[in-house]
Write an enzyme that holds these catalytic residues in place. Structure first.
Site, PDB file in Angstrom:
ATOM      1  N   GLU A 259       5.553  -3.547   0.718  1.00  0.00           N
ATOM      2  CA  GLU A 259       5.571  -3.371  -0.747  1.00  0.00           C
ATOM      3  C   GLU A 259       4.906  -2.031  -1.022  1.00  0.00           C
ATOM      4  O   GLU A 259       3.679  -1.927  -1.027  1.00  0.00           O
ATOM      5  CB  GLU A 259       4.802  -4.515  -1.430  1.00  0.00           C
ATOM      6  CG  GLU A 259       5.456  -5.876  -1.301  1.00  0.00           C
ATOM      7  CD  GLU A 259       6.695  -6.036  -2.174  1.00  0.00           C
ATOM      8  OE1 GLU A 259       7.004  -5.124  -2.975  1.00  0.00           O
ATOM      9  OE2 GLU A 259       7.369  -7.066  -2.061  1.00  0.00           O
TER      10      GLU A 259
ATOM     11  N   GLY B  29       0.825  -1.212   0.000  1.00  0.00           N
ATOM     12  CA  GLY B  29       0.000   0.000   0.000  1.00  0.00           C
ATOM     13  C   GLY B  29       0.850   1.249   0.000  1.00  0.00           C
ATOM     14  O   GLY B  29       1.992   1.244  -0.484  1.00  0.00           O
TER      15      GLY B  29
ATOM     16  N   CYS C  41       1.772   0.290  -9.033  1.00  0.00           N
ATOM     17  CA  CYS C  41       2.959   0.696  -8.287  1.00  0.00           C
ATOM     18  C   CYS C  41       4.171   0.809  -9.201  1.00  0.00           C
ATOM     19  O   CYS C  41       5.096   1.553  -8.924  1.00  0.00           O
ATOM     20  CB  CYS C  41       3.246  -0.296  -7.165  1.00  0.00           C
ATOM     21  SG  CYS C  41       3.500  -1.974  -7.764  1.00  0.00           S
TER      22      CYS C  41
ATOM     23  N   VAL D 175       0.455   4.911   5.075  1.00  0.00           N
ATOM     24  CA  VAL D 175      -0.135   3.877   5.939  1.00  0.00           C
ATOM     25  C   VAL D 175       0.944   2.884   6.412  1.00  0.00           C
ATOM     26  O   VAL D 175       0.855   2.351   7.518  1.00  0.00           O
ATOM     27  CB  VAL D 175      -1.309   3.180   5.211  1.00  0.00           C
ATOM     28  CG1 VAL D 175      -1.865   2.043   6.055  1.00  0.00           C
ATOM     29  CG2 VAL D 175      -2.412   4.181   4.890  1.00  0.00           C
TER      30      VAL D 175
HETATM   31  P1  NAD Z   1      -3.472   2.370   1.266  1.00  0.00           P
HETATM   32  O1  NAD Z   1      -2.235   2.489   2.042  1.00  0.00           O
HETATM   33  O2  NAD Z   1      -4.441   3.483   1.273  1.00  0.00           O
HETATM   34  O3  NAD Z   1      -4.288   1.066   1.697  1.00  0.00           O
HETATM   35  C1  NAD Z   1      -3.707  -0.203   1.763  1.00  0.00           C
HETATM   36  C2  NAD Z   1      -4.360  -1.012   2.860  1.00  0.00           C
HETATM   37  O4  NAD Z   1      -4.161  -0.371   4.113  1.00  0.00           O
HETATM   38  C3  NAD Z   1      -5.846  -1.198   2.681  1.00  0.00           C
HETATM   39  O5  NAD Z   1      -6.169  -2.538   2.912  1.00  0.00           O
HETATM   40  C4  NAD Z   1      -6.454  -0.290   3.726  1.00  0.00           C
HETATM   41  O6  NAD Z   1      -7.652  -0.791   4.251  1.00  0.00           O
HETATM   42  C5  NAD Z   1      -5.396  -0.261   4.809  1.00  0.00           C
HETATM   43  N1  NAD Z   1      -5.389   1.012   5.536  1.00  0.00           N
HETATM   44  C6  NAD Z   1      -5.620   2.237   5.039  1.00  0.00           C
HETATM   45  N2  NAD Z   1      -5.492   3.176   6.004  1.00  0.00           N
HETATM   46  C7  NAD Z   1      -5.167   2.512   7.135  1.00  0.00           C
HETATM   47  C8  NAD Z   1      -4.906   2.913   8.465  1.00  0.00           C
HETATM   48  N3  NAD Z   1      -4.942   4.197   8.829  1.00  0.00           N
HETATM   49  N4  NAD Z   1      -4.610   1.968   9.374  1.00  0.00           N
HETATM   50  C9  NAD Z   1      -4.563   0.681   9.030  1.00  0.00           C
HETATM   51  N5  NAD Z   1      -4.817   0.237   7.777  1.00  0.00           N
HETATM   52  C10 NAD Z   1      -5.114   1.137   6.845  1.00  0.00           C
HETATM   53  O7  NAD Z   1      -2.966   2.052  -0.208  1.00  0.00           O
HETATM   54  P2  NAD Z   1      -3.794   1.996  -1.563  1.00  0.00           P
HETATM   55  O8  NAD Z   1      -4.192   3.377  -1.940  1.00  0.00           O
HETATM   56  O9  NAD Z   1      -4.841   0.953  -1.491  1.00  0.00           O
HETATM   57  O10 NAD Z   1      -2.676   1.436  -2.557  1.00  0.00           O
HETATM   58  C11 NAD Z   1      -1.910   2.265  -3.377  1.00  0.00           C
HETATM   59  C12 NAD Z   1      -0.468   2.273  -2.959  1.00  0.00           C
HETATM   60  O11 NAD Z   1       0.037   0.951  -2.912  1.00  0.00           O
HETATM   61  C13 NAD Z   1       0.393   3.002  -3.946  1.00  0.00           C
HETATM   62  O12 NAD Z   1       1.335   3.788  -3.274  1.00  0.00           O
HETATM   63  C14 NAD Z   1       1.096   1.890  -4.709  1.00  0.00           C
HETATM   64  O13 NAD Z   1       2.319   2.270  -5.266  1.00  0.00           O
HETATM   65  C15 NAD Z   1       1.254   0.856  -3.633  1.00  0.00           C
HETATM   66  N6  NAD Z   1       1.394  -0.470  -4.201  1.00  0.00           N
HETATM   67  C16 NAD Z   1       2.604  -1.103  -4.116  1.00  0.00           C
HETATM   68  C17 NAD Z   1       2.777  -2.357  -4.693  1.00  0.00           C
HETATM   69  C18 NAD Z   1       4.090  -3.070  -4.627  1.00  0.00           C
HETATM   70  O14 NAD Z   1       4.127  -4.260  -4.932  1.00  0.00           O
HETATM   71  N7  NAD Z   1       5.173  -2.437  -4.241  1.00  0.00           N
HETATM   72  C19 NAD Z   1       1.710  -2.969  -5.335  1.00  0.00           C
HETATM   73  C20 NAD Z   1       0.496  -2.295  -5.412  1.00  0.00           C
HETATM   74  C21 NAD Z   1       0.341  -1.036  -4.832  1.00  0.00           C
END
Ligand code: NAD
Length: 533
Positions: free
Chosen positions: A217, A195, A251, A199
């Site tokens: 990741e 994510g 990502c 976060v």
């Molecule tokens: P996000 O961080 O908003 O959410 C990811 C997860 O965290 C979700 O399941 C969400 O419910 C949980 N979450 C959100 N806020 C939280 C909190 N305050 N406390 C606890 N849990 C919480 O990310 P997103 O917008 O869903 O994903 C996009 C990001 O992920 C981008 O930055 C992207 O580059 C990255 N990403 C990385 C990869 C990789 O393999 N490196 C792959 C896909 C996405």
């Protein structure tokens, strides 16, 4: 179908089931793991249309992107784990050591226990089920938490999992911050979080409280360098595709382009051509572009585009309610632009021109390490220079996006783009505890180890030291001058000279024998050589 979060009070029950599943020992059986992996692959294969539909609702994502880019890629991950799990989970022996071999040193591959996988919205199957394959292969039981931002897909996952997989081995928790926060109260064998960087910091703090190891990741701004030697048509086609797949919400999407000034004009012309070929004159009508996940994220991108100091060359149309961002190319972007602060995560491509390759490298090195770095060039030396003078999670020459799917390669970030790996054997290793073991025979105390016991004496210390190889490597810049080494060198030289001398002597004697017999010596066989008739 409607999205219902998992009630908070159910989370301890789910965790208990997974703890019980792990304690039963069934996941220690490799065949059992393989069975679960087969079910997982069929879950994906038999329900392609369900996932294509759910992601069409969640992200208006084109079927090709879900079917080929996400489902096939995830099935390949599961298949790789299935095919290799026996090999990966076999105990290994360390390199032979005279001091230790008698103690039968081994590296056992143990599961870490009950693990937690938290996924993002943008590629939910790949980011949850890819690591899940590694976690199952390693023998763990697993709680997975899909993103609440793609509710239809989370619903399909939650509905299908109990039908295909042992509920004591894999469980789904649906929901957002409250559910994730509850999950984070527990110690886990491992947390794999995919994510945002924001976060990740929250997850990291919570994991520290329970001493749970984490894999992050994350994303960031993955740059592309377009060199003067690049095939500009190819670069334009691949970069624009990578920027617009899943509406830029990948990502590994190329975030921005650093183009060498000499080829900037031509590169932009190629981009314009490929843009029309991909999306026609009105991309809003194209079936090949996804929507942004939410109005809030669309608004975020709108604000970035509206505050740019660059020149919007193509696109720029944004409809927040429709979650639509037209593929947008922005030229003449300064380094401190609004588009250059955070990961864009939308189909907006800033182009920055640079005077030299060194300037491009300096620009990249002055920022956080990217998840992936891309270079378009036909010049081997340029590619090598870019690879060796930068750092990033991964690096690709002449293509974009595809790196995480490459079999056998690790995939993961460095620094702000994350740490740890989740693909293939690297994913298996993430969820594995490498447990060193010894089996020490009693007779060793009689031979050597007895000297470690009190009462301590100088003689015992000397005996113990005798068996240690405590020679240090030479300091940098020093030459091997130890007396022993010098002496060995002389002995080898002497032996060589003696051998040459002996050979020459034999030839000399043989030639004299022939001469005495009035014949000429032939051949090179020393004493055994013959004389001519
Ligand atoms: P996000 O961080 O908003 O959410 C990811 C997860 O965290 C979700 O399941 C969400 O419910 C949980 N979450 C959100 N806020 C939280 C909190 N305050 N406390 C606890 N849990 C919480 O990310 P997103 O917008 O869903 O994903 C996009 C990001 O992920 C981008 O930055 C992207 O580059 C990255 N990403 C990385 C990869 C990789 O393999 N490196 C792959 C896909 C996405």
């Amino acid at each position: 179908m409607s999205f219902n979060s998992t009630p908070i009070e159910e989370i301890p029950v789910i965790r208990d089931a997974l703890v019980k599943g792990f304690a039963s020992g069934k996941t220690k059986n490799v065949q059992y793991r393989k069975d679960q992996l087969i079910h997982l692959s069929y879950l994906l294969h038999e329900n392609r249309s369900r996932f294509v539909e759910s992601l069409a609702i969640d992200l208006k994502r084109p079927a090709l992107e879900t079917d080929f880019l996400e489902i096939d890629g995830t099935i390949a991950e599961v298949r790789e784990a299935y095919t290799n799990v026996e090999k990966w989970s076999k105990p290994e022996s360390p390199a032979f050591s005279l001091n230790w071999f008698s103690m039968n040193p081994k590296i056992r591959k143990e599961p870490k226990g009950v693990v937690l996988i938290i996924g993002p919205f943008n590629v939910p199957l790949w980011c949850l089920l890819g690591p899940l394959a590694g976690a199952i292969a390693a023998g763990n039981t697993v709680a997975i938490k899909p993103s609440e931002m793609t509710p239809m897909t989370a619903d399909v996952i939650a509905e299908l999992f109990p039908k295909y997989l042992d509920p004591e081995v894999v469980r789904v928790v649906k929901g957002g911050i409250p559910q994730t926060s509850k999950l984070l109260e527990y110690p886990w064998g491992h947390i794999c979080y995919t994510g945002s960087q924001r976060v990740a910091k929250i997850i990291g703090v919570a994991a520290a409280q329970t001493l749970t190891p984490v894999t992050f990741e994350l994303g960031g701004k993955s740059p592309v360098i377009v060199d003067t030697s690049a095939d500009l048509k190819l670069a334009a086609r691949r970069i624009l595709w990578g920027k617009c797949a899943n509406a830029g919400q990948l990502c590994v999407a190329p975030d921005y382009v650093l183009v060498l000034r000499e080829v900037e004009e031509q590169f932009i012309r190629e981009l314009q051509q490929v843009y029309t070929a991909f999306f026609g004159s009105d991309p809003a009508k194209s079936d090949s572009i996804s929507r942004i996940v939410s109005p809030q994220h669309t608004l975020r991108i709108k604000n970035l585009v509206e505050s740019t100091k660059g020149n919007i060359l193509i696109g720029g149309q944004i409809d927040v309610n429709e979650r639509y961002v037209a593929p947008t190319i922005v030229t003449d972007v300064p380094g401190d632009d609004s588009l250059m602060t955070d990961e864009i995560f939308g189909p907006v491509l800033p182009i920055i021109s640079v005077d030299s390759l060194n300037q491009a490298i300096g620009f990249i090195n002055s920022r956080d390490h990217p998840l992936v770095l891309y270079i378009f060039s036909e010049d081997k030396k340029v590619k090598e220079k870019v690879f060796s003078s930068t750092n990033s999670g991964g690096a690709v020459a002449n293509d974009v996006v595809i790196l995480p799917a490459a079999a056998g390669l690790p995939f993961g970030g460095i620094g702000a783009s994350g740490f740890g790996y989740t693909t293939g054997k690297w994913g298996f290793n993430t969820f594995t505890h490498f447990r060193g073991t010894l089996d020490v025979p009693s007779w060793l105390d009689k031979v050597v180890l007895g000297s470690r016991f009190p009462p301590y004496t100088d003689k015992k210390l000397a005996d113990l030291k005798k068996n240690l190889n405590d020679t240090l490597p030479l300091r940098p810049g020093t030459r091997p001058v130890t007396a022993l080494k010098r002496r060995w060198g002389w002995w080898i030289l002497l032996a060589l000279l003696s051998a040459i001398g002996a050979l020459r002597k034999k030839r000399f004697v043989a030639a004299n024998i022939c001469r005495a017999a009035g014949r000429k010596s032939i051949g090179r066989g020393g004493l055994s050589q013959s004389c001519d008739e």
